[in-house]
Structure formats: C-alpha cells, structure tokens
Design an enzyme around this catalytic site. Structure first.
Site, PDB file in Angstrom:
ATOM      1  CG  ASN A  95      -1.868   1.167   1.212  1.00  0.00           C
ATOM      2  OD1 ASN A  95      -1.671   2.141   0.479  1.00  0.00           O
ATOM      3  ND2 ASN A  95      -2.924   1.067   1.999  1.00  0.00           N
ATOM      4  CB  SER A  98      -2.166  13.933 -14.682  1.00  0.00           C
ATOM      5  OG  SER A  98      -3.242  14.207 -15.552  1.00  0.00           O
ATOM      6  CE1 TYR A 144      -5.618  11.312 -10.724  1.00  0.00           C
ATOM      7  CE2 TYR A 144      -5.430  13.226 -12.150  1.00  0.00           C
ATOM      8  CZ  TYR A 144      -5.219  11.885 -11.916  1.00  0.00           C
ATOM      9  OH  TYR A 144      -4.595  11.117 -12.872  1.00  0.00           O
ATOM     10  CB  SER A 178      -2.287  14.763  -5.823  1.00  0.00           C
ATOM     11  OG  SER A 178      -2.800  14.160  -6.998  1.00  0.00           O
ATOM     12  CE  LYS A 179      -1.779  11.767 -10.758  1.00  0.00           C
ATOM     13  NZ  LYS A 179      -0.932  10.595 -10.525  1.00  0.00           N
TER      14      LYS A 179
HETATM   15  N1  LIG Z   1      -5.869   6.788 -17.030  1.00  0.00           N
HETATM   16  C1  LIG Z   1      -5.674   8.061 -17.272  1.00  0.00           C
HETATM   17  O1  LIG Z   1      -6.371   8.675 -18.076  1.00  0.00           O
HETATM   18  C2  LIG Z   1      -4.558   8.811 -16.583  1.00  0.00           C
HETATM   19  C3  LIG Z   1      -4.241  10.101 -17.035  1.00  0.00           C
HETATM   20  C4  LIG Z   1      -3.224  10.802 -16.396  1.00  0.00           C
HETATM   21  C5  LIG Z   1      -2.544  10.222 -15.335  1.00  0.00           C
HETATM   22  N2  LIG Z   1      -2.891   8.956 -14.913  1.00  0.00           N
HETATM   23  C6  LIG Z   1      -2.157   8.410 -13.791  1.00  0.00           C
HETATM   24  O2  LIG Z   1      -1.534   7.207 -14.195  1.00  0.00           O
HETATM   25  C7  LIG Z   1      -1.372   6.347 -13.062  1.00  0.00           C
HETATM   26  C8  LIG Z   1      -1.904   4.973 -13.392  1.00  0.00           C
HETATM   27  O3  LIG Z   1      -3.249   5.127 -13.757  1.00  0.00           O
HETATM   28  P1  LIG Z   1      -4.070   3.976 -14.506  1.00  0.00           P
HETATM   29  O4  LIG Z   1      -5.050   4.674 -15.358  1.00  0.00           O
HETATM   30  O5  LIG Z   1      -3.151   2.999 -15.091  1.00  0.00           O
HETATM   31  O6  LIG Z   1      -4.853   3.367 -13.238  1.00  0.00           O
HETATM   32  P2  LIG Z   1      -5.480   1.912 -12.936  1.00  0.00           P
HETATM   33  O7  LIG Z   1      -6.622   2.158 -12.039  1.00  0.00           O
HETATM   34  O8  LIG Z   1      -5.683   1.141 -14.206  1.00  0.00           O
HETATM   35  O9  LIG Z   1      -4.283   1.213 -12.126  1.00  0.00           O
HETATM   36  C9  LIG Z   1      -3.868   1.704 -10.891  1.00  0.00           C
HETATM   37  C10 LIG Z   1      -3.175   0.586 -10.115  1.00  0.00           C
HETATM   38  O10 LIG Z   1      -2.723   1.164  -8.871  1.00  0.00           O
HETATM   39  C11 LIG Z   1      -3.046   0.276  -7.815  1.00  0.00           C
HETATM   40  N3  LIG Z   1      -3.223   1.036  -6.579  1.00  0.00           N
HETATM   41  C12 LIG Z   1      -4.214   1.899  -6.257  1.00  0.00           C
HETATM   42  N4  LIG Z   1      -4.033   2.373  -5.023  1.00  0.00           N
HETATM   43  C13 LIG Z   1      -2.904   1.807  -4.539  1.00  0.00           C
HETATM   44  C14 LIG Z   1      -2.208   1.884  -3.307  1.00  0.00           C
HETATM   45  N5  LIG Z   1      -2.655   2.640  -2.296  1.00  0.00           N
HETATM   46  N6  LIG Z   1      -1.073   1.165  -3.159  1.00  0.00           N
HETATM   47  C15 LIG Z   1      -0.616   0.362  -4.171  1.00  0.00           C
HETATM   48  N7  LIG Z   1      -1.244   0.231  -5.344  1.00  0.00           N
HETATM   49  C16 LIG Z   1      -2.376   0.941  -5.531  1.00  0.00           C
HETATM   50  C17 LIG Z   1      -4.343  -0.418  -8.252  1.00  0.00           C
HETATM   51  O11 LIG Z   1      -4.536  -1.657  -7.574  1.00  0.00           O
HETATM   52  C18 LIG Z   1      -4.110  -0.577  -9.759  1.00  0.00           C
HETATM   53  O12 LIG Z   1      -3.471  -1.815 -10.040  1.00  0.00           O
HETATM   54  C19 LIG Z   1      -2.072   7.043 -11.897  1.00  0.00           C
HETATM   55  O13 LIG Z   1      -1.115   7.743 -11.122  1.00  0.00           O
HETATM   56  C20 LIG Z   1      -3.006   8.014 -12.593  1.00  0.00           C
HETATM   57  O14 LIG Z   1      -3.319   9.120 -11.800  1.00  0.00           O
HETATM   58  C21 LIG Z   1      -3.875   8.242 -15.521  1.00  0.00           C
END
Ligand SMILES: NC(=O)c1ccc[n+]([C@@H]2O[C@H](COP(=O)([O-])OP(=O)(O)OC[C@H]3O[C@@H](n4cnc5c(N)ncnc54)[C@H](O)[C@@H]3O)[C@@H](O)[C@H]2O)c1
Length: 260
Positions: free
Chosen positions: A59, A140, A154, A157-158
């Site tokens: 976590n 992001s 969010y 944070s970013k």
């Molecule tokens: N998807 C988008 O459009 C997007 C855009 C910009 C930035 N992001 C960023 O990219 C990153 C990945 O996003 P994604 O879309 O692949 O998300 P996702 O939800 O597909 O995957 C996130 C993973 O993080 C794990 N996770 C969540 N909380 C956790 C914790 N407390 N400890 C350990 N693991 C944890 C989850 O189990 C999951 O496997 C994130 O930081 C997100 O903010 C995503």
C-alpha cells in the site's frame, strides 16, 4: 527495438493494471527484471508469473510497506535501477472544490503524492550507492492545464508530483540519477473507464479537446516510460514528459471541415 533495459532491475507501483501493467510488460520485453508493487493481491502473483518477475504487495500510503518493497527488489535481484512510481487513484468523492470534503482531499493526496515522496525517499539511497538510476513519477496533463471538470485534490496532487520531481532532478543530477515526470493525457484504462462509464457525455466533452480525437492506449504510455527509463534518455531529467495526443498544445482542435 529490444534489449534497451538489459540487466536493469525495475520497481513499478500500480503494476497490476493500466499504465503500470503495460509498462511492466514493455520493460520485460526490453530485458529488465521487474518487481510489481500493488495493493491487488488477487492479480499480483499472476501478473508477476506472466512477466517472469516478482510481486510484492504494497500500500503506497504506508511508509514501511514502501521501504519493504524496494528492499525486496534489492534483495531479490541485487540492485534497483528504475523506479516507476505510478500508483494513483481518482475517486468520485474528489470533485469540484465546492463538493470535495477533507477526507476525500486527504485520501487522494496520500495515494497520489505522499506515496511518491515515500517511493523516492526509499529508492534514492540504493541509486546513490550504485551511482545511478532513473526515476519516473506519474503526474498528469491536469497538472499543466486547468479544467472546468475539476477533481481538485487529484489536480493538486499531480502538481505536487511535478514540483517534487523537478527538485529531485536538480538535486541528484550530478549523482547519475535522472528524475522525470510522466504527464499522460487521458488514457484508456480502468481508472478512466470507471470515471466515464456512467456518463458518455463526460467522455465526449473531454475528447473534443484532444487534437488526435481519441484517448491514449496504455501501451503508448509504456513506450514513453521505457524510453525515459533507458540510457537513450541519458540527457533528459526534470521534464514534464507529455504523452497527450497534442492536448496541451491545442487551442482549437481540428474538425473534418478544416480539411475541406
Ligand atoms: N488513465 C488516465 O487517463 C490517466 C491520465 C493521467 C494520469 N494517470 C495516472 O496514471 C497512473 C496509473 O493510472 P491507470 O489509469 O493505469 O490506473 P489503474 O486504475 O488502471 O491502475 C492503478 C493501479 O494502482 C493500484 N493502486 C491503487 N491504489 C494503490 C495503493 N494505495 N497502493 C498500491 N497500489 C495501488 C491499483 O490496484 C491498480 O493496479 C495514476 O497515477 C493516474 O493518476 C492516468
């Protein structure tokens, strides 16, 4: 191209899904050994087995668990060359500032920002000892552009991830450690699908701002992370590395009539 990460050991948080999972697969294809750190104990062991890597339940909001993750990578594979600090959440309770309460604010700050501080703090001593490394922190595009469809904690944070990344990049540049932020545009992952699943109009409202007219696929982000992780990016540090289909460069996006 393959073999760009031969002999390197990588830790990926959030490696069980979306961008993290696609990157884990790409890293392995490029020759790296990968440790997947994730909350998801159901998926983790299967993901690691498929990758020929290792899974460590973590976590990222827990400092001791984050320290144990990097110590596990070091003891299992002998070194840590790459840290992709990527786990993040985007819960519906984080919304406009008018609706977002402190509990939701704190949860998102802990998972998206404080975790990156924990991960960098845990991995830097290994990289300093080795005399090098590459850290990629997932931020992001929302850290660079304002939106009326706000998720206030969010976005904040970013922004914090970007500022911290820049500072670390400068501090450790002469120690052979590169620190970059990945700034994805909207990516077709469970996180995004969950956000828009109930409301296709919300998705359409965002798509209009992307010159390419589509969301990214996770593999397109993985390609960028592999580049930043590799020695090909040897003079790149402290960047806000945008992979956004042109979103951040756009003022008016194209329609068919513009080509008539
Ligand atoms: N998807 C988008 O459009 C997007 C855009 C910009 C930035 N992001 C960023 O990219 C990153 C990945 O996003 P994604 O879309 O692949 O998300 P996702 O939800 O597909 O995957 C996130 C993973 O993080 C794990 N996770 C969540 N909380 C956790 C914790 N407390 N400890 C350990 N693991 C944890 C989850 O189990 C999951 O496997 C994130 O930081 C997100 O903010 C995503």
């Amino acid at each position: 191209m393959t073999g760009r990460l031969d002999g390197k050991v990588a830790v990926i948080t959030g490696g069980c899904s979306g961008i993290g999972l696609a990157t884990a697969k790409k890293f392995v294809a490029e020759g790296a050994k990968v440790v997947v750190g994730d909350l998801d104990e159901a998926k983790g062991p299967g993901v690691a087995a498929e990758l020929g890597g290792a899974f460590c339940k973590v976590n990222v909001t827990d400092r001791a668990e984050v320290e144990a993750l990097f110590a596990f990578a070091k003891s299992t594979y002998g070194r840590v060359d790459i840290a992709f600090n990527n786990a993040g959440i985007s819960p519906p309770s984080d919304d406009s500032i008018l609706k977002t309460e402190p509990d939701a604010w704190d949860l998102v700050q802990d998972v998206n920002l404080k975790s990156v501080y924990y991960c960098c703090k845990a991995v830097l001593p290994y990289m300093l000892e080795q005399g090098g490394g590459s850290i990629i922190n997932t931020a992001s595009f929302v850290a660079l552009r304002g939106a009326a469809t706000s998720q206030i904690s969010y976005t904040a944070s970013k922004g914090g991830v970007l500022a911290m990344t820049r500072e670390l990049a400068v501090q450790f540049a002469r120690k052979g450690i590169r620190v970059n932020a990945l700034c994805p545009g909207p990516v077709n992952t469970p996180l995004l699908r969950e956000l828009f699943a109930k409301d296709p109009e919300r998705a359409a409202r965002r798509l209009v701002h992307i010159p390419m007219g589509r969301f990214a696929e996770p593999e397109e982000l993985a390609n960028a992370v592999a580049f930043l992780a590799s020695d090909e990016a040897s003079f790149i540090t402290g960047t806000d590395f945008l992979v956004d289909g042109g979103l951040a460069g756009a003022y008016v996006t194209p329609l068919e009539e513009d080509f008539a």
